[in-house]
Design an enzyme around this catalytic site. Sequence first.
Site, PDB file in Angstrom:
ATOM      1  N   LYS A   4       1.066   4.767  -2.636  1.00 32.98           N
ATOM      2  CA  LYS A   4       1.302   5.855  -2.411  1.00 32.98           C
ATOM      3  C   LYS A   4       2.170   6.636  -2.969  1.00 32.98           C
ATOM      4  O   LYS A   4       2.282   7.884  -3.557  1.00 32.98           O
ATOM      5  CB  LYS A   4       0.827   5.905  -1.395  1.00 32.98           C
ATOM      6  CG  LYS A   4      -0.913   5.691  -0.532  1.00 32.98           C
ATOM      7  CD  LYS A   4      -1.508   5.598  -2.001  1.00 32.98           C
ATOM      8  CE  LYS A   4      -3.347   5.453  -1.848  1.00 32.98           C
ATOM      9  NZ  LYS A   4      -3.470   5.816  -2.660  1.00 32.98           N
ATOM     10  N   TYR A  30       0.715  -1.042   0.154  1.00 35.54           N
ATOM     11  CA  TYR A  30       0.212  -0.297   0.103  1.00 35.54           C
ATOM     12  C   TYR A  30       0.881   1.362  -0.120  1.00 35.54           C
ATOM     13  O   TYR A  30       0.588   2.138  -0.854  1.00 35.54           O
ATOM     14  CB  TYR A  30      -1.009   0.132   1.679  1.00 35.54           C
ATOM     15  CG  TYR A  30      -1.986   0.958   1.373  1.00 35.54           C
ATOM     16  CD1 TYR A  30      -2.678   1.609   0.778  1.00 35.54           C
ATOM     17  CD2 TYR A  30      -1.169   2.250   2.039  1.00 35.54           C
ATOM     18  CE1 TYR A  30      -3.798   3.096   0.969  1.00 35.54           C
ATOM     19  CE2 TYR A  30      -1.910   3.886   2.532  1.00 35.54           C
ATOM     20  CZ  TYR A  30      -2.801   3.858   1.818  1.00 35.54           C
ATOM     21  OH  TYR A  30      -3.757   4.505   2.006  1.00 35.54           O
TER      22      TYR A  30
END
Length: 169
Positions: A56, A52
């Site tokens: 980002k 994750y």
Amino acid sequence: MDHTFNVNVRGTFLCYKYAAAQMIKQGRGGRIVGASSLSGKTGTPYNFLIAYTGTKFAIRGITQAAAGELGKHKITVNAYAPGLVDTEQCECFLTSYRDRTLDSCLPTAQVIAEKFEKEGNMKPGDFYKSVNANVPVGYTGVPDDIAGLVSYLVSDQAHFITGQTVYFD
């Protein structure tokens, strides 16, 4: 990991690509705004969020590159990057983790809750408390906080802001 990259990175790239193509075709410029995360700036101390976090960080790069490429068409490209936001998914995660019922959670919340349970290093509710303890204002944001920033980024007043990822928590 592949799913996370497909949704976050590939999805953002394709949204930017097709939005830009339409804006260029129309010839009036425009605004593109992507969704990053505070994890895309500072990383995260939780090993299971590495994928994750990587996505980002990638969104930051895609945003900067797209801004450089699309500026000549009067298109600005920016991203917002909040910390934890009090949403249905956040509440589902916190409630489900406390009650050990994950059936109604969105997939991301379920994965996070399961990882916390496996690691066993936090008691129910400790994650939320630890997050708020590290937020300068001492509380979690709400969706309207994001909406206000995005509204500004797509406004005429933000015509000179491009290639930025705005962090807030």
